[in-house]
Design a protein around this motif. Structure first.
Motif, PDB file in Angstrom:
ATOM      1  N   GLN A  69       0.936  -1.207  -0.081  1.00 38.08           N
ATOM      2  CA  GLN A  69       0.066  -0.080  -0.064  1.00 38.08           C
ATOM      3  C   GLN A  69       0.854   1.336  -0.010  1.00 38.08           C
ATOM      4  O   GLN A  69       0.621   2.206  -0.879  1.00 38.08           O
ATOM      5  CB  GLN A  69      -0.924  -0.195   1.351  1.00 38.08           C
ATOM      6  CG  GLN A  69      -2.048   1.281   1.067  1.00 38.08           C
ATOM      7  CD  GLN A  69      -2.900   1.063  -0.077  1.00 38.08           C
ATOM      8  OE1 GLN A  69      -3.341  -0.024  -0.521  1.00 38.08           O
ATOM      9  NE2 GLN A  69      -2.930   2.371  -0.716  1.00 38.08           N
ATOM     10  N   ARG A  70       2.012   1.353   0.816  1.00 42.92           N
ATOM     11  CA  ARG A  70       2.740   2.374   0.817  1.00 42.92           C
ATOM     12  C   ARG A  70       3.342   2.587  -0.504  1.00 42.92           C
ATOM     13  O   ARG A  70       3.634   3.733  -1.174  1.00 42.92           O
ATOM     14  CB  ARG A  70       3.798   2.349   1.739  1.00 42.92           C
ATOM     15  CG  ARG A  70       3.413   2.368   3.254  1.00 42.92           C
ATOM     16  CD  ARG A  70       4.444   2.748   4.194  1.00 42.92           C
ATOM     17  NE  ARG A  70       5.270   1.017   4.300  1.00 42.92           N
ATOM     18  CZ  ARG A  70       5.119   0.316   5.175  1.00 42.92           C
ATOM     19  NH1 ARG A  70       4.183   0.394   5.916  1.00 42.92           N
ATOM     20  NH2 ARG A  70       5.977  -0.763   5.156  1.00 42.92           N
ATOM     21  N   THR A  71       3.683   1.517  -1.396  1.00 39.90           N
ATOM     22  CA  THR A  71       4.460   1.688  -2.567  1.00 39.90           C
ATOM     23  C   THR A  71       3.368   2.233  -3.592  1.00 39.90           C
ATOM     24  O   THR A  71       3.788   3.102  -4.518  1.00 39.90           O
ATOM     25  CB  THR A  71       4.859   0.281  -3.042  1.00 39.90           C
ATOM     26  OG1 THR A  71       5.779  -0.344  -2.307  1.00 39.90           O
ATOM     27  CG2 THR A  71       5.478   0.397  -4.615  1.00 39.90           C
ATOM     28  N   ILE A  72       2.263   1.718  -3.615  1.00 41.70           N
ATOM     29  CA  ILE A  72       1.276   2.322  -4.347  1.00 41.70           C
ATOM     30  C   ILE A  72       0.789   3.875  -4.172  1.00 41.70           C
ATOM     31  O   ILE A  72       0.745   4.555  -5.001  1.00 41.70           O
ATOM     32  CB  ILE A  72      -0.262   1.341  -4.255  1.00 41.70           C
ATOM     33  CG1 ILE A  72      -0.017   0.074  -4.923  1.00 41.70           C
ATOM     34  CG2 ILE A  72      -1.536   2.014  -5.025  1.00 41.70           C
ATOM     35  CD1 ILE A  72      -1.275  -0.846  -4.390  1.00 41.70           C
ATOM     36  N   ASP A  73       0.900   4.306  -2.700  1.00 40.58           N
ATOM     37  CA  ASP A  73       0.564   5.681  -2.526  1.00 40.58           C
ATOM     38  C   ASP A  73       1.822   6.365  -2.879  1.00 40.58           C
ATOM     39  O   ASP A  73       1.650   7.538  -3.525  1.00 40.58           O
ATOM     40  CB  ASP A  73       0.408   5.868  -0.996  1.00 40.58           C
ATOM     41  CG  ASP A  73      -0.928   5.174  -0.377  1.00 40.58           C
ATOM     42  OD1 ASP A  73      -1.855   4.877  -1.370  1.00 40.58           O
ATOM     43  OD2 ASP A  73      -0.977   4.896   0.793  1.00 40.58           O
ATOM     44  N   LEU A  74       2.903   5.742  -2.727  1.00 35.42           N
ATOM     45  CA  LEU A  74       4.131   6.943  -3.222  1.00 35.42           C
ATOM     46  C   LEU A  74       4.251   6.729  -4.787  1.00 35.42           C
ATOM     47  O   LEU A  74       4.173   7.749  -5.460  1.00 35.42           O
ATOM     48  CB  LEU A  74       5.410   5.989  -2.857  1.00 35.42           C
ATOM     49  CG  LEU A  74       6.844   6.687  -3.379  1.00 35.42           C
ATOM     50  CD1 LEU A  74       6.929   8.025  -2.651  1.00 35.42           C
ATOM     51  CD2 LEU A  74       7.707   5.942  -2.991  1.00 35.42           C
ATOM     52  N   ALA A  75       3.621   5.848  -5.533  1.00 36.23           N
ATOM     53  CA  ALA A  75       3.582   5.971  -6.994  1.00 36.23           C
ATOM     54  C   ALA A  75       2.551   6.896  -7.283  1.00 36.23           C
ATOM     55  O   ALA A  75       2.769   7.632  -8.425  1.00 36.23           O
ATOM     56  CB  ALA A  75       3.476   4.522  -7.771  1.00 36.23           C
ATOM     57  N   THR A  76       1.316   6.906  -6.335  1.00 34.49           N
ATOM     58  CA  THR A  76       0.521   7.850  -6.994  1.00 34.49           C
ATOM     59  C   THR A  76       0.789   9.162  -6.803  1.00 34.49           C
ATOM     60  O   THR A  76       0.647  10.331  -7.394  1.00 34.49           O
ATOM     61  CB  THR A  76      -0.806   7.596  -5.893  1.00 34.49           C
ATOM     62  OG1 THR A  76      -1.265   6.140  -6.399  1.00 34.49           O
ATOM     63  CG2 THR A  76      -2.190   8.495  -6.636  1.00 34.49           C
ATOM     64  N   GLN A  77       1.577   9.548  -5.651  1.00 35.64           N
ATOM     65  CA  GLN A  77       1.912  10.916  -5.154  1.00 35.64           C
ATOM     66  C   GLN A  77       3.165  11.267  -6.500  1.00 35.64           C
ATOM     67  O   GLN A  77       2.966  12.481  -6.785  1.00 35.64           O
ATOM     68  CB  GLN A  77       2.493  10.871  -4.033  1.00 35.64           C
ATOM     69  CG  GLN A  77       1.657  10.988  -2.934  1.00 35.64           C
ATOM     70  CD  GLN A  77       2.380  10.641  -1.429  1.00 35.64           C
ATOM     71  OE1 GLN A  77       3.551  10.715  -1.423  1.00 35.64           O
ATOM     72  NE2 GLN A  77       1.581  10.529  -0.600  1.00 35.64           N
ATOM     73  N   ARG A  78       3.839  10.180  -6.769  1.00 38.23           N
ATOM     74  CA  ARG A  78       4.855  10.725  -7.827  1.00 38.23           C
ATOM     75  C   ARG A  78       4.190  11.129  -9.199  1.00 38.23           C
ATOM     76  O   ARG A  78       4.532  11.817  -9.951  1.00 38.23           O
ATOM     77  CB  ARG A  78       5.799   9.825  -7.971  1.00 38.23           C
ATOM     78  CG  ARG A  78       6.845   9.532  -6.963  1.00 38.23           C
ATOM     79  CD  ARG A  78       7.729   8.498  -7.146  1.00 38.23           C
ATOM     80  NE  ARG A  78       8.728   8.143  -6.269  1.00 38.23           N
ATOM     81  CZ  ARG A  78       9.575   7.258  -5.929  1.00 38.23           C
ATOM     82  NH1 ARG A  78       9.722   6.448  -6.992  1.00 38.23           N
ATOM     83  NH2 ARG A  78      10.481   7.121  -5.034  1.00 38.23           N
ATOM     84  N   GLN A  79       3.033  10.502  -9.722  1.00 38.41           N
ATOM     85  CA  GLN A  79       2.288  10.491 -10.797  1.00 38.41           C
ATOM     86  C   GLN A  79       1.699  11.828 -10.767  1.00 38.41           C
ATOM     87  O   GLN A  79       1.665  12.518 -11.683  1.00 38.41           O
ATOM     88  CB  GLN A  79       1.527   9.589 -11.091  1.00 38.41           C
ATOM     89  CG  GLN A  79       0.780   9.605 -12.450  1.00 38.41           C
ATOM     90  CD  GLN A  79      -0.240   8.182 -12.488  1.00 38.41           C
ATOM     91  OE1 GLN A  79      -0.561   7.384 -11.634  1.00 38.41           O
ATOM     92  NE2 GLN A  79      -0.588   7.995 -13.884  1.00 38.41           N
ATOM     93  N   LYS A  80       1.162  12.307  -9.598  1.00 43.26           N
ATOM     94  CA  LYS A  80       0.620  13.226  -9.592  1.00 43.26           C
ATOM     95  C   LYS A  80       1.338  14.735  -9.530  1.00 43.26           C
ATOM     96  O   LYS A  80       0.981  15.582 -10.255  1.00 43.26           O
ATOM     97  CB  LYS A  80      -0.346  13.555  -8.270  1.00 43.26           C
ATOM     98  CG  LYS A  80      -1.578  12.568  -8.079  1.00 43.26           C
ATOM     99  CD  LYS A  80      -2.315  12.917  -6.865  1.00 43.26           C
ATOM    100  CE  LYS A  80      -3.559  11.904  -6.775  1.00 43.26           C
ATOM    101  NZ  LYS A  80      -4.435  11.990  -5.767  1.00 43.26           N
ATOM    102  N   ALA A  81       2.578  14.565  -8.960  1.00 47.45           N
ATOM    103  CA  ALA A  81       3.483  15.487  -9.127  1.00 47.45           C
ATOM    104  C   ALA A  81       4.113  15.773 -10.349  1.00 47.45           C
ATOM    105  O   ALA A  81       4.458  16.834 -10.896  1.00 47.45           O
ATOM    106  CB  ALA A  81       4.455  15.323  -7.902  1.00 47.45           C
ATOM    107  N   GLY A  82       4.499  14.500 -11.149  1.00 46.83           N
ATOM    108  CA  GLY A  82       5.082  14.976 -12.271  1.00 46.83           C
ATOM    109  C   GLY A  82       4.073  15.201 -13.739  1.00 46.83           C
ATOM    110  O   GLY A  82       4.419  15.536 -14.596  1.00 46.83           O
ATOM    111  N   GLY A  83       2.740  14.829 -13.389  1.00 50.44           N
ATOM    112  CA  GLY A  83       1.657  15.070 -14.556  1.00 50.44           C
ATOM    113  C   GLY A  83       1.095  16.227 -14.422  1.00 50.44           C
ATOM    114  O   GLY A  83       0.769  16.802 -15.281  1.00 50.44           O
TER     115      GLY A  83
END
Length: 65
Positions: free
Chosen positions: A51-65
């Motif tokens: 779950q932490r990995t999914i949350d981190l990937a989601t945050q990175r996607q929002k910051a980069g996109g």
């Protein structure tokens, strides 16, 4: 003719035993692990880490996109 019936009965009994064994393992609480019979590899997953990995990937996607 009776040999054919015997073969069919034996095949049916074997298939019923196989399916029954799968159901028994799926609902038997004394065995650890999952119903696949893999010896407990399914319980080795750390759900919190996933779950932490999914949350981190989601945050990175929002910051980069």
């Amino acid at each position: 003719m009776w040999i054919q019936y015997l073969i069919i009965v034996l095949l049916f009994a074997g298939a019923a035993f196989y399916v029954g064994r799968i159901f028994w393992r799926a609902f038997d609480k004394s065995q650890s692990g999952c119903a696949k019979g893999c010896g407990g590899a399914c319980s080795g997953f750390n759900v919190d880490q996933i779950q932490r990995t999914i949350d981190l990937a989601t945050q990175r996607q929002k910051a980069g996109g």
